[in-house]
Design a protein around this motif. Structure first.
Motif, PDB file in Angstrom:
ATOM      1  N   GLN A  38       0.979  -1.045  -0.065  1.00 28.96           N
ATOM      2  CA  GLN A  38      -0.019  -0.088  -0.059  1.00 28.96           C
ATOM      3  C   GLN A  38       0.844   1.235   0.218  1.00 28.96           C
ATOM      4  O   GLN A  38       0.520   2.406  -0.309  1.00 28.96           O
ATOM      5  CB  GLN A  38      -0.941  -0.086   1.254  1.00 28.96           C
ATOM      6  N   ARG A  39       1.901   1.227   0.442  1.00 27.20           N
ATOM      7  CA  ARG A  39       2.944   2.487   0.409  1.00 27.20           C
ATOM      8  C   ARG A  39       3.528   2.670  -0.823  1.00 27.20           C
ATOM      9  O   ARG A  39       4.124   3.621  -1.148  1.00 27.20           O
ATOM     10  CB  ARG A  39       3.871   2.091   1.396  1.00 27.20           C
ATOM     11  N   GLY A  40       3.250   1.881  -1.989  1.00 25.45           N
ATOM     12  CA  GLY A  40       3.616   2.232  -3.336  1.00 25.45           C
ATOM     13  C   GLY A  40       4.994   1.372  -3.688  1.00 25.45           C
ATOM     14  O   GLY A  40       5.711   2.054  -4.473  1.00 25.45           O
ATOM     15  N   GLU A  41       5.392   0.362  -3.211  1.00 27.28           N
ATOM     16  CA  GLU A  41       6.648  -0.207  -3.028  1.00 27.28           C
ATOM     17  C   GLU A  41       6.544  -1.611  -3.497  1.00 27.28           C
ATOM     18  O   GLU A  41       5.248  -2.302  -3.235  1.00 27.28           O
ATOM     19  CB  GLU A  41       7.331  -0.303  -1.993  1.00 27.28           C
ATOM     20  N   PRO A  42       7.443  -2.463  -4.175  1.00 25.26           N
ATOM     21  CA  PRO A  42       7.272  -4.017  -4.076  1.00 25.26           C
ATOM     22  C   PRO A  42       7.538  -4.507  -2.970  1.00 25.26           C
ATOM     23  O   PRO A  42       8.203  -3.764  -2.050  1.00 25.26           O
ATOM     24  CB  PRO A  42       8.623  -4.081  -5.101  1.00 25.26           C
ATOM     25  N   ALA A  43       6.595  -5.837  -2.578  1.00 23.63           N
ATOM     26  CA  ALA A  43       6.896  -6.279  -1.212  1.00 23.63           C
ATOM     27  C   ALA A  43       8.265  -6.949  -1.176  1.00 23.63           C
ATOM     28  O   ALA A  43       8.952  -7.368  -2.198  1.00 23.63           O
ATOM     29  CB  ALA A  43       5.813  -7.540  -1.335  1.00 23.63           C
ATOM     30  N   LEU A  44       8.871  -6.787  -0.126  1.00 20.48           N
ATOM     31  CA  LEU A  44      10.418  -7.257   0.196  1.00 20.48           C
ATOM     32  C   LEU A  44      10.370  -8.831  -0.087  1.00 20.48           C
ATOM     33  O   LEU A  44      11.268  -9.293  -0.728  1.00 20.48           O
ATOM     34  CB  LEU A  44      10.773  -7.026   1.547  1.00 20.48           C
ATOM     35  N   LEU A 283       2.258   9.981  -3.438  1.00 24.19           N
ATOM     36  CA  LEU A 283       3.129  10.171  -4.633  1.00 24.19           C
ATOM     37  C   LEU A 283       3.783   9.089  -5.048  1.00 24.19           C
ATOM     38  O   LEU A 283       3.831   8.782  -6.368  1.00 24.19           O
ATOM     39  CB  LEU A 283       4.303  11.414  -4.289  1.00 24.19           C
ATOM     40  N   GLN A 284       4.247   8.320  -4.230  1.00 18.09           N
ATOM     41  CA  GLN A 284       4.942   6.862  -4.374  1.00 18.09           C
ATOM     42  C   GLN A 284       3.639   5.870  -5.162  1.00 18.09           C
ATOM     43  O   GLN A 284       4.275   5.231  -5.934  1.00 18.09           O
ATOM     44  CB  GLN A 284       5.495   6.099  -3.215  1.00 18.09           C
ATOM     45  N   ARG A 285       2.701   5.738  -4.523  1.00 19.57           N
ATOM     46  CA  ARG A 285       1.635   5.060  -5.209  1.00 19.57           C
ATOM     47  C   ARG A 285       1.122   5.503  -6.611  1.00 19.57           C
ATOM     48  O   ARG A 285       0.979   4.786  -7.541  1.00 19.57           O
ATOM     49  CB  ARG A 285       0.309   4.932  -4.501  1.00 19.57           C
TER      50      ARG A 285
END
Length: 380
Positions: A38-44, A283-285
């Protein structure tokens, strides 16, 4: 026995998540974000690794929260998750963590946020130029509510879950588990948060042993590993593509477009485009949607199905019940996705996720593939 739903990311699964599962008396169904969060990143860690760890540590069934819900705002994330759990037709309760642990206060705040009086007060606060989170808290307090419920991240999400339950008139009953201890944004914290764990190389003592063994053997996926590919996409986009992005209202898409055409890193783009009005995660999303080719129209489409990622025998019984009484397809190994356009969006996102793998890049998913991966069945 009650069936309890949990909307989660498990990025990564840690001791706090295990504590929540242990506090639940009943069958535990986790609706978990997949390749992106949800924070706009790939999951680790990839979704299958995280799902298997969850079942080994107490979950009975892990379903994938569809992509367009997983990368939405907190409100869209919560509403999408509640909608799916409701449509399964067999979930009795929704369990979520909160800093306050006060379900009555959380629910009363949710009811207040759905009133026209709140919307008017919010518009007035936003007109003063403060950020959206501050404007929302000020508006609640101006109407006699408890603004402190909107200070902490888990409480904020808890309010959004209750808002969704109320809006959808869901029969699911909310329940909360208080987050005790120091799950904070500090490497020195006794119980670091998931965001802090993602910065740590050694998770021993913070992650259950059963999960740790799986996590240590799995590859990691980071924003840094795929940054050049992300930048290439942003530099190649047309003005029309920027205008069609989600979260770009009030001319924000123009500001982001200019930043993408002048800055050299994702961090610099975010810094150039940020303001008091717009949060970093929004912005990241927006940038993630640009990478994945997801427009505002695509993001608003309801999810046509839900995927099984991992389960045990009790979880398999839930799947059977959902297929019998639910109103959303639950798809499994060997079954064709009922909505091919949505499946193609997922396929494209999965193929791009492989670019974020540290070390050797993961091969893309075959373009003609429309079947889901076989879920992990764990007999307990």
């Amino acid at each position: 026995m009650k069936t309890v739903g949990i909307i989660c990311e498990y990025n990564p699964f840690h001791n706090g998540h295990a504590k929540q599962l242990n506090a639940i008396d009943g069958v535990k169904v986790c609706l978990m974000s997949g390749d992106y969060v949800q924070r706009g990143e790939p999951a680790l860690l990839d979704k299958h690794t995280r799902a298997k760890a969850a079942v080994l540590c107490g979950a009975d069934l892990v379903l994938e929260l569809p992509l367009t819900y997983a990368i939405s705002s907190a409100e869209g994330f919560a509403r999408g998750g509640v909608e799916i759990l409701t449509r399964l037709g067999c979930i009795n309760k929704l369990c979520f963590g909160s800093e306050s642990g006060d379900i009555a206060d959380i629910m009363s705040t949710a009811k207040l946020l759905l009133t026209e009086q709140f919307r008017a007060a919010l518009r007035s606060e936003l007109a003063s130029g403060v950020s959206f989170p501050r404007a929302r808290q000020n508006a609640v307090e101006a109407l006699g509510g408890n603004g402190s419920v909107l200070e902490n991240p888990n409480d904020i999400l808890a309010v959004e879950y209750c808002k969704a339950l109320l809006t959808l008139q869901s029969p699911i009953e909310p329940m909360t588990v208080r987050r005790e201890g120091s799950y904070h944004e500090s490497l020195q914290a006794e119980n670091p948060s998931a965001s802090v764990l993602r910065m740590m190389a050694d998770w021993r003592g913070f992650v259950p042993e059963k999960a740790l063994e799986i996590f240590e053997a799995a590859p990691r996926y980071t924003l840094q590993a795929g940054e050049r590919a992300w930048l290439a996409r942003l530099r190649a986009m047309s003005e029309a593509e920027f205008e069609a992005l989600p979260y770009g209202g009030e001319g924000l898409w123009r500001k982001v477009m200019r930043a993408c055409r002048t800055e050299t890193t994702l961090a610099e783009i975010l810094e150039a485009a940020k303001s008091k009005r717009y949060t970093h995660t929004r912005l990241q999303r927006m940038l993630l949607c640009a990478l994945l080719g997801i427009s505002e129209e695509t993001l608003r489409q309801p999810a046509p199905y839900v995927r099984v990622l991992a389960l045990n025998a009790r979880g398999a019984a839930v799947v059977r019940a959902a297929r019998k009484d639910g109103s959303i397809p639950v798809i499994n190994a060997g079954e064709r996705a009922p909505e091919l356009q949505y499946a193609e969006t997922e396929r494209r996102a999965a193929a791009l996720y492989g670019l974020f793998r540290e070390g050797k890049i993961q091969p893309p998913v075959e373009s003609k593939r429309v079947f889901i991966d076989k879920p992990v069945f764990i007999c307990q």
